[in-house]
Design a protein around this motif. Structure first.
Motif, mmCIF file in Angstrom:
data_model
loop_
_atom_site.group_PDB
_atom_site.id
_atom_site.type_symbol
_atom_site.label_atom_id
_atom_site.label_comp_id
_atom_site.label_asym_id
_atom_site.label_seq_id
_atom_site.Cartn_x
_atom_site.Cartn_y
_atom_site.Cartn_z
ATOM 1 N N TYR A 254 0.281 9.601 96.087
ATOM 2 C CA TYR A 254 0.441 10.408 97.302
ATOM 3 C C TYR A 254 -0.031 11.821 96.964
ATOM 4 O O TYR A 254 0.707 12.617 96.385
ATOM 5 C CB TYR A 254 1.899 10.415 97.760
ATOM 6 C CG TYR A 254 2.392 9.059 98.208
ATOM 7 C CD1 TYR A 254 2.314 8.677 99.544
ATOM 8 C CD2 TYR A 254 2.926 8.150 97.290
ATOM 9 C CE1 TYR A 254 2.766 7.428 99.964
ATOM 10 C CE2 TYR A 254 3.370 6.905 97.699
ATOM 11 C CZ TYR A 254 3.291 6.550 99.023
ATOM 12 O OH TYR A 254 3.731 5.308 99.433
ATOM 13 N N PRO A 255 -1.271 12.166 97.283
ATOM 14 C CA PRO A 255 -1.871 13.424 96.820
ATOM 15 C C PRO A 255 -1.113 14.676 97.226
ATOM 16 O O PRO A 255 -1.245 15.711 96.555
ATOM 17 C CB PRO A 255 -3.261 13.396 97.482
ATOM 18 C CG PRO A 255 -3.556 11.944 97.676
ATOM 19 C CD PRO A 255 -2.236 11.320 98.010
ATOM 20 N N ALA A 256 -0.305 14.615 98.289
ATOM 21 C CA ALA A 256 0.401 15.810 98.745
ATOM 22 C C ALA A 256 1.593 16.150 97.858
ATOM 23 O O ALA A 256 2.138 17.260 97.943
ATOM 24 C CB ALA A 256 0.866 15.627 100.191
ATOM 25 N N GLU A 257 2.025 15.213 97.005
ATOM 26 C CA GLU A 257 3.188 15.451 96.162
ATOM 27 C C GLU A 257 2.824 16.356 94.990
ATOM 28 O O GLU A 257 1.907 16.070 94.229
ATOM 29 C CB GLU A 257 3.751 14.135 95.622
ATOM 30 C CG GLU A 257 4.416 13.267 96.678
ATOM 31 C CD GLU A 257 5.012 12.005 96.080
ATOM 32 O OE1 GLU A 257 5.886 11.415 96.721
ATOM 33 O OE2 GLU A 257 4.603 11.601 94.962
ATOM 34 N N ALA A 258 3.585 17.443 94.832
ATOM 35 C CA ALA A 258 3.341 18.362 93.718
ATOM 36 C C ALA A 258 3.738 17.720 92.391
ATOM 37 O O ALA A 258 3.098 17.960 91.353
ATOM 38 C CB ALA A 258 4.117 19.661 93.925
ATOM 39 N N ARG A 259 4.799 16.924 92.418
ATOM 40 C CA ARG A 259 5.268 16.219 91.210
ATOM 41 C C ARG A 259 5.357 14.734 91.560
ATOM 42 O O ARG A 259 6.420 14.224 91.883
ATOM 43 C CB ARG A 259 6.607 16.775 90.745
ATOM 44 C CG ARG A 259 6.542 18.259 90.382
ATOM 45 C CD ARG A 259 7.824 18.772 89.773
ATOM 46 N NE ARG A 259 7.757 20.191 89.495
ATOM 47 C CZ ARG A 259 7.205 20.726 88.395
ATOM 48 N NH1 ARG A 259 6.692 19.925 87.482
ATOM 49 N NH2 ARG A 259 7.184 22.029 88.219
ATOM 50 N N PRO A 260 4.238 14.035 91.488
ATOM 51 C CA PRO A 260 4.178 12.657 91.986
ATOM 52 C C PRO A 260 5.008 11.683 91.162
ATOM 53 O O PRO A 260 5.027 11.750 89.935
ATOM 54 C CB PRO A 260 2.689 12.314 91.891
ATOM 55 C CG PRO A 260 2.149 13.249 90.849
ATOM 56 C CD PRO A 260 2.944 14.509 90.988
ATOM 57 N N VAL A 261 5.682 10.781 91.877
ATOM 58 C CA VAL A 261 6.428 9.718 91.203
ATOM 59 C C VAL A 261 5.600 8.446 91.099
ATOM 60 O O VAL A 261 6.026 7.469 90.488
ATOM 61 C CB VAL A 261 7.764 9.423 91.918
ATOM 62 C CG1 VAL A 261 8.684 10.629 91.851
ATOM 63 C CG2 VAL A 261 7.532 9.016 93.367
ATOM 64 N N GLY A 262 4.420 8.433 91.712
ATOM 65 C CA GLY A 262 3.468 7.334 91.589
ATOM 66 C C GLY A 262 2.109 7.895 91.250
ATOM 67 O O GLY A 262 1.755 8.990 91.696
ATOM 68 N N ASN A 263 1.341 7.165 90.456
ATOM 69 C CA ASN A 263 0.072 7.701 89.968
ATOM 70 C C ASN A 263 -1.091 6.733 90.150
ATOM 71 O O ASN A 263 -0.894 5.541 90.375
ATOM 72 C CB ASN A 263 0.186 8.040 88.479
ATOM 73 C CG ASN A 263 1.166 9.148 88.198
ATOM 74 O OD1 ASN A 263 2.285 8.892 87.746
ATOM 75 N ND2 ASN A 263 0.790 10.379 88.482
ATOM 76 N N SER B 152 -10.601 -1.610 87.452
ATOM 77 C CA SER B 152 -10.888 -0.360 86.752
ATOM 78 C C SER B 152 -10.102 0.822 87.326
ATOM 79 O O SER B 152 -10.025 1.874 86.692
ATOM 80 C CB SER B 152 -12.385 -0.035 86.807
ATOM 81 O OG SER B 152 -12.815 0.111 88.153
ATOM 82 N N ARG B 153 -9.504 0.641 88.507
ATOM 83 C CA ARG B 153 -8.719 1.702 89.148
ATOM 84 C C ARG B 153 -7.358 1.100 89.498
ATOM 85 O O ARG B 153 -7.277 0.135 90.261
ATOM 86 C CB ARG B 153 -9.439 2.214 90.393
ATOM 87 C CG ARG B 153 -8.744 3.368 91.122
ATOM 88 C CD ARG B 153 -9.636 3.856 92.265
ATOM 89 N NE ARG B 153 -8.972 4.773 93.173
ATOM 90 C CZ ARG B 153 -8.903 6.092 93.001
ATOM 91 N NH1 ARG B 153 -9.472 6.642 91.937
ATOM 92 N NH2 ARG B 153 -8.307 6.861 93.889
ATOM 93 N N VAL B 154 -6.305 1.683 88.932
ATOM 94 C CA VAL B 154 -4.976 1.069 88.993
ATOM 95 C C VAL B 154 -3.946 2.057 89.534
ATOM 96 O O VAL B 154 -3.858 3.205 89.071
ATOM 97 C CB VAL B 154 -4.533 0.599 87.587
ATOM 98 C CG1 VAL B 154 -3.165 -0.078 87.649
ATOM 99 C CG2 VAL B 154 -5.568 -0.340 86.985
ATOM 100 N N GLY B 155 -3.150 1.608 90.493
ATOM 101 C CA GLY B 155 -1.985 2.359 90.926
ATOM 102 C C GLY B 155 -0.804 1.956 90.058
ATOM 103 O O GLY B 155 -0.674 0.789 89.678
ATOM 104 N N ILE B 156 0.075 2.901 89.741
ATOM 105 C CA ILE B 156 1.215 2.584 88.875
ATOM 106 C C ILE B 156 2.432 3.397 89.278
ATOM 107 O O ILE B 156 2.354 4.603 89.488
ATOM 108 C CB ILE B 156 0.861 2.828 87.384
ATOM 109 C CG1 ILE B 156 2.021 2.437 86.468
ATOM 110 C CG2 ILE B 156 0.415 4.265 87.143
ATOM 111 C CD1 ILE B 156 1.641 2.411 84.993
ATOM 112 N N CYS B 157 3.549 2.704 89.433
ATOM 113 C CA CYS B 157 4.843 3.353 89.644
ATOM 114 C C CYS B 157 5.915 2.384 89.166
ATOM 115 O O CYS B 157 6.070 1.299 89.722
ATOM 116 C CB CYS B 157 5.066 3.733 91.102
ATOM 117 S SG CYS B 157 6.552 4.751 91.332
ATOM 118 N N THR B 158 6.626 2.750 88.134
ATOM 119 C CA THR B 158 7.587 1.854 87.507
ATOM 120 C C THR B 158 8.802 1.606 88.400
ATOM 121 O O THR B 158 9.016 2.289 89.395
ATOM 122 C CB THR B 158 8.070 2.445 86.169
ATOM 123 O OG1 THR B 158 8.776 3.669 86.429
ATOM 124 C CG2 THR B 158 6.911 2.711 85.244
#
Length: 257
Positions: free
Chosen positions: A131-140, A176-182
């Protein structure tokens, strides 16, 4: 150790609050000191969740504090300290053990956070936020050398010691492009697809996640809530140990979920 030189839970908490930028997060639970055992801290145990089994292990270890990712007092849960919660807190108080917990701030930390540690272990390079608007993203979002889903599955199994549950997005191209959030972030799969990810990695899976993966055309790897969130708290424990020069022991209470 004299009274003046003793380290207390408030000292550990102050350091971790600053290190993890806790004030920047709106969370579902209080971050920081949750139970003050009152004693000076000479030994710390870390673990994913403040279960009774972890408390018992900390008592056996002679720890004065427990540092976890999943603590207590979650939003919406009953307030009375009775039943299972009462038993846990009673054990902490009876043995003078403090409980310190960090949830979203530990997920999001760019160096020792759950996402950062897991991504590095899997050979992924984090390049931005889900979520690009998040200053401290919990998902990457991360990149990796192009690989098949079988190759990524094997890497995950090697790193986490368990096979991921893989759901095919019916794709022919390599990943080659992966979303990740534990953890329990399976519903971020929609955002990962929207951000052009080939695959999405999280901990849990819901019935709806399978349909989302197939219909959005994105591979999904459910790697276990517990398994994906061991890394952050273990890494934070090492930072605390170095900062305060006290022994910190990570104890892994097995959890297949």
């Amino acid at each position: 150790m004299t009274q003046d030189s003793a380290i207390f839970a408030k000292d550990i908490t102050k350091f971790c609050d600053d290190y993890l930028s806790t004030a920047s997060f709106q969370d579902y639970c209080p971050n920081g000191l949750q139970v003050d055992g009152g004693a000076g801290i000479k030994r710390i145990v870390t673990g994913v969740t403040a279960s009774e089994a972890l408390i018992d292990a900390a008592i056996q270890d002679g720890a004065d504090a427990i540092l976890v990712h999943h603590g207590y007092f979650w939003k919406g849960e009953p307030a009375p300290i009775v039943g299972m919660k009462g038993k846990r807190i009673r054990k902490l108080m009876q043995h003078g053990i403090s409980l310190i917990a960090y949830h979203l701030p530990l997920d999001a930390h760019p160096e020792i956070g759950n996402n950062a540690v897991l991504a590095k272990a899997l050979g992924l390079i984090i390049t931005g936020a889900l979520y690009p608007a998040e200053a401290r993203p919990v998902g990457n979002i991360a990149t990796c050398p192009p690989q098949s889903h079988d190759e990524l599955c094997q890497t995950i199994e090697t790193v986490l010691g368990r096979k991921p549950l893989y759901i095919s997005g019916n794709r022919d191209t390599k990943i080659s492009r992966v979303g990740i959030c534990t953890g329990g972030a399976q519903d971020m799969i929609d955002q990962a697809a929207m951000m052009g990810c080939d695959a999405y990695i999280s901990g849990e899976i819901s019935e709806r996640t399978t349909h989302s993966a197939r219909e959005l055309g994105i591979d999904y790897f459910a790697c276990g809530h517990h398994a994906t969130e061991r890394g952050g708290i273990e890494a934070l424990g090492k930072v605390v140990s170095e900062q305060f020069n006290i022994p910190v022991t990570f104890i892994d209470i097995d959890n297949p979920a």
